[in-house]
Motif scaffolding. Structure first.
Motif, PDB file in Angstrom:
ATOM      1  N   LYS A  13       0.832  -1.204   0.000  1.00  0.00           N
ATOM      2  CA  LYS A  13       0.000   0.000   0.000  1.00  0.00           C
ATOM      3  C   LYS A  13       0.868   1.256   0.000  1.00  0.00           C
ATOM      4  O   LYS A  13       0.487   2.287  -0.575  1.00  0.00           O
ATOM      5  CB  LYS A  13      -0.931   0.002   1.214  1.00  0.00           C
ATOM      6  N   ARG A  14       2.033   1.173   0.645  1.00  0.00           N
ATOM      7  CA  ARG A  14       2.923   2.329   0.697  1.00  0.00           C
ATOM      8  C   ARG A  14       3.693   2.515  -0.606  1.00  0.00           C
ATOM      9  O   ARG A  14       3.842   3.629  -1.103  1.00  0.00           O
ATOM     10  CB  ARG A  14       3.918   2.169   1.856  1.00  0.00           C
ATOM     11  N   HIS A  15       4.168   1.389  -1.163  1.00  0.00           N
ATOM     12  CA  HIS A  15       5.053   1.499  -2.333  1.00  0.00           C
ATOM     13  C   HIS A  15       5.122   0.151  -3.043  1.00  0.00           C
ATOM     14  O   HIS A  15       5.255  -0.892  -2.414  1.00  0.00           O
ATOM     15  CB  HIS A  15       6.455   1.928  -1.877  1.00  0.00           C
ATOM     16  N   LEU A  16       5.044   0.195  -4.368  1.00  0.00           N
ATOM     17  CA  LEU A  16       5.212  -1.002  -5.178  1.00  0.00           C
ATOM     18  C   LEU A  16       6.634  -1.017  -5.718  1.00  0.00           C
ATOM     19  O   LEU A  16       7.030  -0.133  -6.479  1.00  0.00           O
ATOM     20  CB  LEU A  16       4.212  -1.022  -6.344  1.00  0.00           C
ATOM     21  N   PRO A  27       2.421 -23.837   0.234  1.00  0.00           N
ATOM     22  CA  PRO A  27       1.865 -23.356  -1.034  1.00  0.00           C
ATOM     23  C   PRO A  27       0.763 -22.315  -0.921  1.00  0.00           C
ATOM     24  O   PRO A  27       0.714 -21.383  -1.711  1.00  0.00           O
ATOM     25  CB  PRO A  27       1.355 -24.633  -1.711  1.00  0.00           C
ATOM     26  N   LEU A  28      -0.145 -22.448   0.041  1.00  0.00           N
ATOM     27  CA  LEU A  28      -1.259 -21.513   0.114  1.00  0.00           C
ATOM     28  C   LEU A  28      -0.783 -20.104   0.440  1.00  0.00           C
ATOM     29  O   LEU A  28      -1.157 -19.136  -0.226  1.00  0.00           O
ATOM     30  CB  LEU A  28      -2.284 -21.969   1.161  1.00  0.00           C
ATOM     31  N   GLN A  29       0.067 -19.969   1.461  1.00  0.00           N
ATOM     32  CA  GLN A  29       0.546 -18.645   1.851  1.00  0.00           C
ATOM     33  C   GLN A  29       1.430 -18.036   0.765  1.00  0.00           C
ATOM     34  O   GLN A  29       1.360 -16.826   0.508  1.00  0.00           O
ATOM     35  CB  GLN A  29       1.309 -18.736   3.168  1.00  0.00           C
ATOM     36  N   ALA A  30       2.258 -18.862   0.115  1.00  0.00           N
ATOM     37  CA  ALA A  30       3.087 -18.361  -0.983  1.00  0.00           C
ATOM     38  C   ALA A  30       2.206 -17.874  -2.132  1.00  0.00           C
ATOM     39  O   ALA A  30       2.468 -16.827  -2.743  1.00  0.00           O
ATOM     40  CB  ALA A  30       4.044 -19.447  -1.455  1.00  0.00           C
ATOM     41  N   MET A  31       1.155 -18.625  -2.428  1.00  0.00           N
ATOM     42  CA  MET A  31       0.236 -18.252  -3.496  1.00  0.00           C
ATOM     43  C   MET A  31      -0.484 -16.944  -3.157  1.00  0.00           C
ATOM     44  O   MET A  31      -0.634 -16.061  -4.013  1.00  0.00           O
ATOM     45  CB  MET A  31      -0.792 -19.366  -3.722  1.00  0.00           C
ATOM     46  N   GLN A  32      -0.910 -16.795  -1.909  1.00  0.00           N
ATOM     47  CA  GLN A  32      -1.601 -15.584  -1.499  1.00  0.00           C
ATOM     48  C   GLN A  32      -0.677 -14.373  -1.563  1.00  0.00           C
ATOM     49  O   GLN A  32      -1.091 -13.279  -1.970  1.00  0.00           O
ATOM     50  CB  GLN A  32      -2.165 -15.760  -0.087  1.00  0.00           C
ATOM     51  N   ALA A  33       0.589 -14.561  -1.165  1.00  0.00           N
ATOM     52  CA  ALA A  33       1.549 -13.462  -1.231  1.00  0.00           C
ATOM     53  C   ALA A  33       1.782 -13.034  -2.680  1.00  0.00           C
ATOM     54  O   ALA A  33       1.797 -11.842  -2.995  1.00  0.00           O
ATOM     55  CB  ALA A  33       2.869 -13.876  -0.581  1.00  0.00           C
ATOM     56  N   THR A  40      -1.719  -5.875  -6.827  1.00  0.00           N
ATOM     57  CA  THR A  40      -1.242  -4.502  -6.657  1.00  0.00           C
ATOM     58  C   THR A  40      -0.607  -4.000  -7.949  1.00  0.00           C
ATOM     59  O   THR A  40      -0.811  -2.841  -8.341  1.00  0.00           O
ATOM     60  CB  THR A  40      -0.227  -4.424  -5.511  1.00  0.00           C
ATOM     61  N   ALA A  41       0.149  -4.873  -8.611  1.00  0.00           N
ATOM     62  CA  ALA A  41       0.765  -4.492  -9.883  1.00  0.00           C
ATOM     63  C   ALA A  41      -0.306  -4.161 -10.920  1.00  0.00           C
ATOM     64  O   ALA A  41      -0.179  -3.183 -11.673  1.00  0.00           O
ATOM     65  CB  ALA A  41       1.666  -5.617 -10.386  1.00  0.00           C
ATOM     66  N   ARG A  42      -1.371  -4.945 -10.939  1.00  0.00           N
ATOM     67  CA  ARG A  42      -2.454  -4.696 -11.902  1.00  0.00           C
ATOM     68  C   ARG A  42      -3.090  -3.327 -11.652  1.00  0.00           C
ATOM     69  O   ARG A  42      -3.367  -2.573 -12.596  1.00  0.00           O
ATOM     70  CB  ARG A  42      -3.512  -5.798 -11.786  1.00  0.00           C
ATOM     71  N   VAL A  43      -3.312  -3.006 -10.383  1.00  0.00           N
ATOM     72  CA  VAL A  43      -3.889  -1.702 -10.036  1.00  0.00           C
ATOM     73  C   VAL A  43      -2.984  -0.564 -10.504  1.00  0.00           C
ATOM     74  O   VAL A  43      -3.457   0.509 -10.891  1.00  0.00           O
ATOM     75  CB  VAL A  43      -4.133  -1.622  -8.515  1.00  0.00           C
ATOM     76  N   HIS A  44      -1.667  -0.813 -10.493  1.00  0.00           N
ATOM     77  CA  HIS A  44      -0.701   0.209 -10.910  1.00  0.00           C
ATOM     78  C   HIS A  44      -0.436   0.183 -12.411  1.00  0.00           C
ATOM     79  O   HIS A  44       0.498   0.830 -12.886  1.00  0.00           O
ATOM     80  CB  HIS A  44       0.615   0.038 -10.151  1.00  0.00           C
TER      81      HIS A  44
END
Length: 343
Positions: A13-16, A27-33, A40-44
């Motif tokens: 949220k602060r910086h991409l 796998p689940l947490q890595a996938m979520q990260a 975030t990249a898509r929003v930018h």
């Protein structure tokens, strides 16, 4: 810069940044990260995405060329680089160091890989990426953390569950957070209305609605046998029997492994390599481990044993199929119950 998983959202949220490394064996947490970074990249404005897999045949020299070519179109793109192995050869390490030294302005590099060992953590390529971007390691949860994770997900769904039921969910999921999430979603569908009325789910309701998500299936049986993990292989086999899985399906999975082991062992004995382009890096690692336990003769004997189990399943020979499948499983594990003479 090193971040924890719980710090990633606020950081984005602060910086991409221009480079993100997500490593770990959960796998689940890595996938979520990774999903958080991609969203975030898509929003930018990073609307295009190119997946690069460093399996056999990948040319590291193309990484810089791909990045530079992307900038010619004046469009933001995300390079999703999947590292098959964190032990990089000099060409791979050099390519990543070169990229990190001057990353393109219109390109975001997302590197995903398995758990970073001590050598990888101190490697020149990771140091270079970390200096320019963000490194996030995802750790597998211990038993207590898994209970907390499940309790938190249940609370998000406003599901009230007894502590005994939470422990049962954790036991059934066997550390597999993906499976646990699926079961929680199922509980939400079944009991969501009751939750609004203050209903508290107990063990009986969990047992009635939750499948055994320890992933007792023929593919995991094959993996456990290849890895030589006798205890897990036997546990999975017993689970398959309890679920009334057809013995022929179990035999098919084990016979595939015996056939692959015999062929690979014969090929290596004649001077060939172990490379199996059709197999994932993880499968090749399991295959290599199994080949270290026995030679061609033993694996050919396993194939003959498969043929015998097949005849027993079809009723052409006397015997208990599940007893024979147990011995075959342990034979692939490297711990047969009986020798070739049946002793």
């Amino acid at each position: 810069m090193r971040l924890r998983l719980d710090q990633l959202s606020a950081s984005l949220k602060r910086h991409l940044g221009s480079i993100y490394v997500i490593a770990g064996d959960e796998p689940l947490q890595a996938m979520q990260a990774a999903d958080m970074v991609r969203e975030t990249a898509r929003v930018h404005g990073y609307e295009e995405r190119l997946v690069l897999d460093t399996e056999a045949g990948f040319e590291w020299s193309e990484l810089r060329g791909i990045a530079d070519n992307l900038s010619l179109f004046a469009r933001k793109r995300l390079l999703d680089l999947r590292l098959a192995n964190t032990k990089l050869a000099s060409t791979g390490a050099k390519a990543l160091i070169d990229y990190a030294s001057h990353p393109p302005a219109d390109t975001l590099l997302l590197v995903q890989c398995g758990k970073l060992d001590r050598a990888a953590l101190s490697s020149s390529w990771l140091t270079a990426l970390d200096r320019t971007g963000v490194t996030l390691q995802v750790w597998s949860l211990n038993a207590h953390e898994t209970l907390q994770w499940i309790a938190a997900r249940l609370a998000e769904r406003t599901l009230k569950v007894t502590q005994e039921a939470v422990r049962l969910l954790a036991e059934r999921a066997e550390g597999n957070l993906l499976a646990a999430r699926q079961e929680i979603e199922k509980l939400s569908l079944l009991y969501g209305n009751g939750a609004a009325e203050g209903q508290v789910l107990d063990i009986a309701q969990i047992i009635a609605s939750v499948a055994d998500s320890a992933r007792f299936n023929v593919f995991e049986l094959a993996d456990a046998a290849l890895a030589g993990d006798c205890a897990r292989a036997v546990r999975i086999l017993h689970g398959l029997a309890a679920e009334d899985v057809k013995p022929a399906l179990v035999l098919w999975s084990l016979a595939e492994q015996a056939r692959l082991l015999a062929a690979s062992s014969f090929h290596i004995r004649r001077g060939g390599s172990l490379q199996q382009p059709a197999l994932s890096t993880q499968r090749q690692r399991l295959l290599r481990r199994a080949l270290e336990r026995a030679g061609t003769a033993q694996w050919e004997a396993s194939m003959r044993q498969c043929a015998r189990v097949d005849r027993i399943i079809k009723g052409q020979e006397p015997g208990n199929p599940w007893d024979e499948l147990l011995n075959l499983t342990l034979k692939i594990c490297g711990r047969p119950l009986f020798d070739a003479a049946g002793h």
